[in-house]
Design a protein around this motif. Structure first.
Motif, mmCIF file in Angstrom:
data_model
loop_
_atom_site.group_PDB
_atom_site.id
_atom_site.type_symbol
_atom_site.label_atom_id
_atom_site.label_comp_id
_atom_site.label_asym_id
_atom_site.label_seq_id
_atom_site.Cartn_x
_atom_site.Cartn_y
_atom_site.Cartn_z
ATOM 1 N N TRP A 22 -6.161 -10.138 12.798
ATOM 2 C CA TRP A 22 -6.079 -9.487 11.538
ATOM 3 C C TRP A 22 -6.016 -8.204 11.472
ATOM 4 C CZ3 TRP A 22 -9.908 -6.136 8.926
ATOM 5 C CH2 TRP A 22 -9.811 -6.188 7.536
ATOM 6 N N GLU A 56 -0.799 -7.463 7.723
ATOM 7 C CA GLU A 56 -0.912 -6.687 6.397
ATOM 8 C C GLU A 56 -1.095 -7.466 5.127
ATOM 9 O OE1 GLU A 56 1.836 -3.741 5.537
ATOM 10 O OE2 GLU A 56 1.614 -3.079 7.559
ATOM 11 N N GLU A 57 -1.867 -6.883 4.099
ATOM 12 C CA GLU A 57 -2.274 -7.590 3.115
ATOM 13 C C GLU A 57 -1.037 -8.190 2.289
ATOM 14 O OE1 GLU A 57 -5.508 -5.580 1.010
ATOM 15 O OE2 GLU A 57 -5.548 -6.917 -0.392
ATOM 16 N N GLU A 60 1.464 -9.209 -0.386
ATOM 17 C CA GLU A 60 1.755 -8.758 -1.885
ATOM 18 C C GLU A 60 2.750 -9.447 -2.518
ATOM 19 O OE1 GLU A 60 3.215 -4.686 -1.134
ATOM 20 O OE2 GLU A 60 1.090 -3.864 -0.630
ATOM 21 N N PHE A 84 -12.093 -2.935 2.754
ATOM 22 C CA PHE A 84 -12.809 -3.884 3.468
ATOM 23 C C PHE A 84 -13.770 -3.426 4.079
ATOM 24 C CE2 PHE A 84 -8.582 -5.835 2.647
ATOM 25 C CZ PHE A 84 -8.888 -7.157 2.459
ATOM 26 N N ASN A 137 -2.658 -16.637 7.930
ATOM 27 C CA ASN A 137 -2.526 -15.398 6.754
ATOM 28 C C ASN A 137 -3.554 -14.507 6.922
ATOM 29 O OD1 ASN A 137 -4.378 -16.116 4.605
ATOM 30 N ND2 ASN A 137 -3.511 -18.032 4.711
ATOM 31 N N TYR A 138 -3.331 -13.336 6.178
ATOM 32 C CA TYR A 138 -4.216 -12.357 6.212
ATOM 33 C C TYR A 138 -5.559 -12.650 6.064
ATOM 34 C CZ TYR A 138 -5.509 -7.551 5.229
ATOM 35 O OH TYR A 138 -6.497 -6.236 5.047
ATOM 36 N N PHE A 139 -5.832 -13.456 4.928
ATOM 37 C CA PHE A 139 -7.281 -13.876 4.535
ATOM 38 C C PHE A 139 -7.847 -14.923 5.457
ATOM 39 C CE2 PHE A 139 -5.398 -11.892 0.628
ATOM 40 C CZ PHE A 139 -6.125 -11.066 0.495
#
Lengths: 481, 254
Positions: free
Chosen positions: A62, A66-67, A69, A80, A178-180
């Motif tokens: 993680w 990158e978050e 967009e 966070f 993925n990021y989340f």
């Protein structure tokens, strides 16, 4: 019919109904995220080492991500380090039955209309309740275990069924997905685990009610459902959250695994606090939901009614790996005031003769933005894959937006992919017609919207459909002049 | 029952109704005829409370209430029913559900409890026979994919279910074949009684052959220029509106 009328009555002037806070002693890990916090979570949950290592690996990954967009949503950057990653209601002793559950907690459920006693006695629905992060009560376990079904919190499953959890956790949604999802894999605190053995048809609808309670505590639910050959399960997920001014992050992961001829039906009513009329507060709902039809002739069906959250980012998907497998996605997403929703599905056809069906109904009101984003992909070997997608948008007023982003990728000439989309407004003519019959504007809007969403509502289990219909009406309150 | 005095209304600044006077008593059937653009449908819309129309003068008393002060839904609940010229489709809402909602909203307004499922179905059955409406229509989304005749029959069916004091039939005969016209007209006739009044807006004599109005009014350029009995309608049918126009412009000139 009776319920429909009740809905209409309730439409009039009502604020977010479930906005209250339960005063329960909570056991909270300090704010912020680092390796030590993850070790602490794992330790508090008394987890085996493999689980801790899995979390740490996800965390390491993680950190490098990158978050995203790309979604059609706007929100201030999430800090966070300003989030509490673990909050468990303090348990005085191990809970063996309802009578040992904190009465405050039971009162909360009463207010929500989901009293366990009532549920148990009247409806025959087994409820695994997630209050904040730790499951505090699980009912109907005995009846389920008689047919070999495991239905428990994921924490318990890690303790009691480590071989199943190790085998399936992350098999549909990898920690690197993925990021989340990576964040969830590192810090998930609880959720549900469900295992249906071969040939078993689950005798009841399995249901979990989620609830965010501690201020600033992000919720990181982890749900894993495994259906063995020729089994069937219908799972209901519903959630309500207390009213808060600060944004709360919710990043859940749900994984469904269907073996040969198995069928999983997963229904959601999502009613997290959407923020107030001015867009203050509300939940950030970044969810990864995915199922895999691993075996031939298997079927996974997602149904969702999304009315809550300030921001929804959610794409329940199906990987159609087994030949002749079926994926379905039925969705109603309603946004009002300043809500933003970017939701849809992915149907990934890999096997032969796989079929998928997408029905998405978006309702936008106020100044909200509602996007459908869907991918249908037919792989090289997906001979005769079929998809039918229908995306309808309904607009109330002229300050809201509806967007459709369909992505189609076909690598097989025999695949047939159909996409239909419509956008309509609730017309003055429709409203006047209703009003001339004595149905006022608010009730007329509820009627028209319910009609618009009917195809999806019909997919929901009865008790959920009633609640969902109420939610639609309540969520639209104040959206028409 | 209904007393319209010097009613004036305009849409987008253009005056359409230029001083309507009309009195309707319980038990009466009034026909309003007139050429296109004379203001017939505007009158119906204004009475029902359509908001695009701005009332610029005059008054409308309905059963002792100034209905211009009431919202469209309250006018409906007070017993005013408009059978639409173009009934509106509402996808996903069954005719049964729509009517049940309407019936119970009206009951609520009058302080009555909602009808239970059994009584409602009983009422439906009874009224279905009146208008010879097909049962399958009631489970379909209201007006969606209905033929012209089905839509109009459905309007009359709703009228039967809501039992209004005053019904305005806005060109209910348009787009109907002879059989549908007969059925619709028979339905209306069965609902006639001494407590109810009906205003029939139409271009043609043929609906009036069935309905036998007590009074006929000719609307021209936003005014009622001639009133008479049903013989007036026959005269119109025979001579066209021109003779009225001539007569009217003559009298205007004088």
């Amino acid at each position: 019919m009776k319920e429909e009328l009740d809905v209409l009555e309730e439409t009039v002037s009502r604020d977010y109904q479930y906005g209250f806070v339960t005063d329960i002693e909570t056991d909270v890990v300090p704010k912020g995220l680092n390796e030590n916090v993850i070790r602490l979570i794992s330790q508090k949950k008394n987890e085996p080492e493999w689980m801790l290592n899995w979390r740490l690996k996800a965390y390491a990954h993680w950190l490098k991500m990158e978050e995203p967009e790309w979604a059609n949503v706007k929100y201030p950057p999430i800090d966070f380090q300003d989030i509490i990653y673990y909050a468990a209601p303090k348990k005085k002793a191990k809970v063996n039955g309802l009578d040992e559950v904190d009465p405050e907690l039971l009162k909360t459920f009463d207010k929500l209309g989901i009293s366990l006693n009532e549920q148990k006695r009247l409806t025959g629905v087994a409820v695994d309740v997630v209050m904040d992060s730790v499951s505090v009560a699980t009912s109907f376990k005995k009846q389920l275990s008689e047919v070999g079904i495991i239905f428990c919190s994921i924490s318990e499953a890690i303790q009691n069924h480590p071989e199943l959890v190790r085998k399936y956790l992350g098999s549909v949604v990898p920690m690197t997905d993925n990021y989340f999802a990576a964040l969830n894999s590192a810090v998930f605190t609880d959720g549900s685990f469900c295992y249906i053995p071969k040939g078993v048809r689950c005798p009841m609808e399995l249901s979990t009610y989620f609830r965010i309670n501690t201020e600033n505590s992000g919720q990181f639910e982890r749900t894993l459902i495994v259906a063995e050959d020729e089994s069937y399960v219908s799972y209901l997920e519903g959630c309500t959250a207390p009213k808060r001014d600060e944004n709360q992050l919710h990043a859940a992961v749900v994984e469904l695994f269907a073996h040969r001829k198995a069928e999983i039906k997963y229904s959601t009513v999502q009613n997290w606090f959407p923020g107030d009329e001015n867009g203050q507060g509300g939940i950030y709902n970044f969810v990864t939901k995915r199922g895999i039809c691993m075996g031939d002739y298997s079927k996974i069906s997602w149904s969702q009614v999304e009315t809550g959250s300030a921001i929804t980012w959610k794409y329940p998907s199906v990987i159609l790996k087994g030949d002749n497998s079926i994926g379905e996605f039925y969705s109603v997403a309603l946004t009002n005031h300043h809500q933003q929703a970017d939701t849809g599905t992915k149907m990934l056809h890999l096997g032969k003769n796989t079929r998928s069906r997408i029905v998405s109904k978006g309702i936008s009101a106020g100044q909200s933005q509602n996007s459908y984003r869907g991918l249908v992909r037919a792989g090289k070997h997906a001979l005769n894959a079929r998809n039918y997608s229908q995306c309808d948008s309904l607009l109330l007023g002229d300050k809201c937006g509806a967007h459709t982003f369909p992505y189609i990728e076909s690598k097989n000439k025999t695949a047939v992919i159909e996409h239909e989309a419509t956008t309509s407004k609730i017309g003055e003519d429709q409203l006047f017609y209703c009003r001339q019959r004595g149905i006022d504007t608010e009730a007329a809007v509820a009627l028209i919207v319910t009609g618009f969403a009917k195809e999806v509502m019909n997919q929901l289990p009865m008790e959920f459909a009633v609640e969902a219909q109420k939610l639609l009406a309540v969520s639209l309150e104040g959206s028409v002049g | 029952m209904l007393s319209i005095k010097d009613l004036r209304a305009s849409v987008e600044g253009k005056e359409i109704l230029k001083g309507i006077n009309l009195d309707v008593n319980a038990g009466e059937v009034h026909a309003i005829m007139g050429p296109n653009g004379s203001g017939k449908s505007t009158l119906a819309s204004v009475l029902a409370g359509r908001e695009e129309y701005e009332v610029t003068g005059g008054s409308v008393d309905f059963l002792g209430k100034d209905i211009l002060e009431l919202s469209p839904e309250d006018r409906a609940r007070e017993g005013l029913f408009l059978a639409f010229q173009y009934p509106v489709e509402i996808p996903g809402v069954s005719t049964t559900n729509f009517i049940k909602t309407a019936v119970n909203e009206k009951r609520k307004y009058h302080g009555q409890p909602p009808l239970d499922a059994v009584s409602f179905m009983k009422l439906m059955k009874e009224k279905m026979n009146l208008v010879e409406i097909d049962k399958s229509l009631l489970t379909r989304s209201i007006n969606e994919g209905f033929s012209g005749g089905e839509k109009k029959k459905n309007e009359i069916f709703q009228m039967a279910m809501l039992e209004p004091k005053l019904t305005i039939l806005d060109e209910t005969d348009s787009g109907l074949d002879i059989d549908a016209l007969r059925i619709v007209a028979n339905g209306v006739n069965k609902l006639r009684d001494e407590n109810r009044a009906i205003i029939v807006i139409t271009h043609y004599q043929r609906l009036l052959d069935y309905l036998q109005p007590d009074f006929v009014h000719v609307l021209l350029n936003g005014k009622i220029v001639k009133s008479g009995t049903k013989e007036l309608a026959l005269e119109l049918e025979e001579k066209g509106y021109d003779f009225i126009k001539d007569e009217f412009s003559l009298s205007e000139a004088v």
